[in-house]
Design a protein around this motif. Sequence first.
Motif, PDB file in Angstrom:
ATOM      1  N   UNK A   1     -11.687  17.466  28.630  1.00  0.00           N
ATOM      2  CA  UNK A   1     -10.461  17.360  27.843  1.00  0.00           C
ATOM      3  C   UNK A   1     -10.720  17.125  26.358  1.00  0.00           C
ATOM      4  N   UNK A   2     -11.995  17.059  25.977  1.00  0.00           N
ATOM      5  CA  UNK A   2     -12.331  16.862  24.572  1.00  0.00           C
ATOM      6  C   UNK A   2     -12.023  15.467  24.060  1.00  0.00           C
ATOM      7  N   UNK A   3     -12.193  14.447  24.920  1.00  0.00           N
ATOM      8  CA  UNK A   3     -11.901  13.065  24.559  1.00  0.00           C
ATOM      9  C   UNK A   3     -13.180  12.247  24.476  1.00  0.00           C
ATOM     10  N   UNK A   4     -13.125  11.171  23.746  1.00  0.00           N
ATOM     11  CA  UNK A   4     -14.243  10.240  23.598  1.00  0.00           C
ATOM     12  C   UNK A   4     -13.935   9.014  24.442  1.00  0.00           C
ATOM     13  N   UNK A   5     -14.800   8.697  25.404  1.00  0.00           N
ATOM     14  CA  UNK A   5     -14.560   7.565  26.297  1.00  0.00           C
ATOM     15  C   UNK A   5     -14.421   6.244  25.546  1.00  0.00           C
TER      16      UNK A   5
ATOM     17  N   UNK B   1      -9.394   5.085  16.139  1.00  0.00           N
ATOM     18  CA  UNK B   1      -8.452   6.155  16.486  1.00  0.00           C
ATOM     19  C   UNK B   1      -7.211   6.070  15.614  1.00  0.00           C
ATOM     20  N   UNK B   2      -6.755   7.234  15.126  1.00  0.00           N
ATOM     21  CA  UNK B   2      -5.625   7.252  14.200  1.00  0.00           C
ATOM     22  C   UNK B   2      -4.293   7.375  14.916  1.00  0.00           C
ATOM     23  N   UNK B   3      -4.250   8.120  15.992  1.00  0.00           N
ATOM     24  CA  UNK B   3      -2.993   8.348  16.675  1.00  0.00           C
ATOM     25  C   UNK B   3      -3.094   8.079  18.162  1.00  0.00           C
ATOM     26  N   UNK B   4      -2.375   8.869  18.933  1.00  0.00           N
ATOM     27  CA  UNK B   4      -2.284   8.662  20.371  1.00  0.00           C
ATOM     28  C   UNK B   4      -3.080   9.737  21.077  1.00  0.00           C
TER      29      UNK B   4
ATOM     30  N   UNK C   1      -5.017  -0.106  24.863  1.00  0.00           N
ATOM     31  CA  UNK C   1      -4.762   1.068  24.027  1.00  0.00           C
ATOM     32  C   UNK C   1      -5.829   1.212  22.942  1.00  0.00           C
ATOM     33  N   UNK C   2      -6.328   2.418  22.802  1.00  0.00           N
ATOM     34  CA  UNK C   2      -7.378   2.667  21.819  1.00  0.00           C
ATOM     35  C   UNK C   2      -8.768   2.371  22.322  1.00  0.00           C
ATOM     36  N   UNK C   3      -8.873   1.763  23.531  1.00  0.00           N
ATOM     37  CA  UNK C   3     -10.146   1.546  24.169  1.00  0.00           C
ATOM     38  C   UNK C   3     -11.080   0.595  23.431  1.00  0.00           C
ATOM     39  N   UNK C   4     -12.371   0.740  23.728  1.00  0.00           N
ATOM     40  CA  UNK C   4     -13.389  -0.117  23.136  1.00  0.00           C
ATOM     41  C   UNK C   4     -13.407   0.011  21.619  1.00  0.00           C
ATOM     42  N   UNK C   5     -13.269   1.225  21.108  1.00  0.00           N
ATOM     43  CA  UNK C   5     -13.342   1.446  19.662  1.00  0.00           C
ATOM     44  C   UNK C   5     -12.261   0.660  18.933  1.00  0.00           C
ATOM     45  N   UNK C   6     -11.023   0.734  19.414  1.00  0.00           N
ATOM     46  CA  UNK C   6      -9.928   0.028  18.746  1.00  0.00           C
ATOM     47  C   UNK C   6     -10.132  -1.477  18.805  1.00  0.00           C
TER      48      UNK C   6
END
Length: 357
Positions: free
Chosen positions: A280-284, A348-351, A242-247
């Motif tokens: 979808x306007x998302x960041x991988x 990332x702040x939310x879901x 959850x939250x991917x690489x950034x999290x």
Amino acid sequence: MPNEESTPRNVTSFECPLPLGSPKEIQIGHGGGGRLSQQLIDTLFIPAFSNPALKAAHDGAVIASPSGSLAFSTDSHVVRPIEFPGGNIGSLAIHGTANDLAMCGAKPRWMSAGFILEEGLPIAQLREIVASMRHAADEVGIQIVTGDTKVVERGKGDSIYINTAGIGEMQASKPIGPATVREGDAILLSGDIGRHGMAIMAHREGLEFETTIESDSAHLWPAVEALIEAQLDLHCLRDLTRGGLAAAMHEISTASGHEFLLDEASISVDEAVLGACELLGLDALHVANEGRFAVILPGAEAEKALAILKAHAPGGNSASIIGTVGPNDRGTVLLKSLIGVERILDRPSGEQLPRIC
């Protein structure tokens, strides 16, 4: 003339200035692995259950036993849809908990499985899910040794939820976790990112691409075992859920207190995944994975570790060295963009993608 370390960086921050505050009710973002999740952990769960194993802030707890150290971890799985390209909620449940144990340097051995079933779930579908769990467990020698089943009324459970808890035998000779991260360490990525989250989203929304995006859900223990057997000085491992690489980078940076500098050009994203993210306007970098992990170890051992990842990790043909650990600070993650500009990689702040694991 000032040395390189003392020269200030021109860092661009795109962090939202509005505070999150303290919500009075659970929000969907509390399950997203970002700031709301961390706020809930820091202000509610850690104070309530405080103990040294929990404060280590790792994917599992290492527990001493007369026969040697064990690792213990638990996870709950509420993915929607429950079947998706590359797997289903059953295989995902096994991979998720087994991978958390692997990140501690432990071989997954025993697991429990708790099922919350909704009235009306077809038995044939449940049988397929259980069979996929058994297959995933057999791949690395896990035994499902205990379990529980509850049934809720129709419309109250979204078909099926699964909770798994796992115990693993420690194979690493010394602790692996954020506390051992040091300045000068290299940061490696085991493969391309974003597949799981985008496979779920594309399937859920009925999106069609030239190439079907499949989840990367897979076991990470074989790759971790190869790293341990090579006697590498593993400082930290973290799977990118959850939250991917950034999290994940923020979690380790915050826990270790070190600055991380990542190179966007070294982070592999499949073209189909990138296209879906753009649509979808998302960041991988923020999209969840279920078969990728980060490795942090001394820079001198980076090339050897990279060769092992390429040979043993799922998606290892795209494994790469993606960054370095900087000096001790308050835990900042910087990203060098494709055009060479450094900016703060926001947490990332939310879901972004609800119900992906």
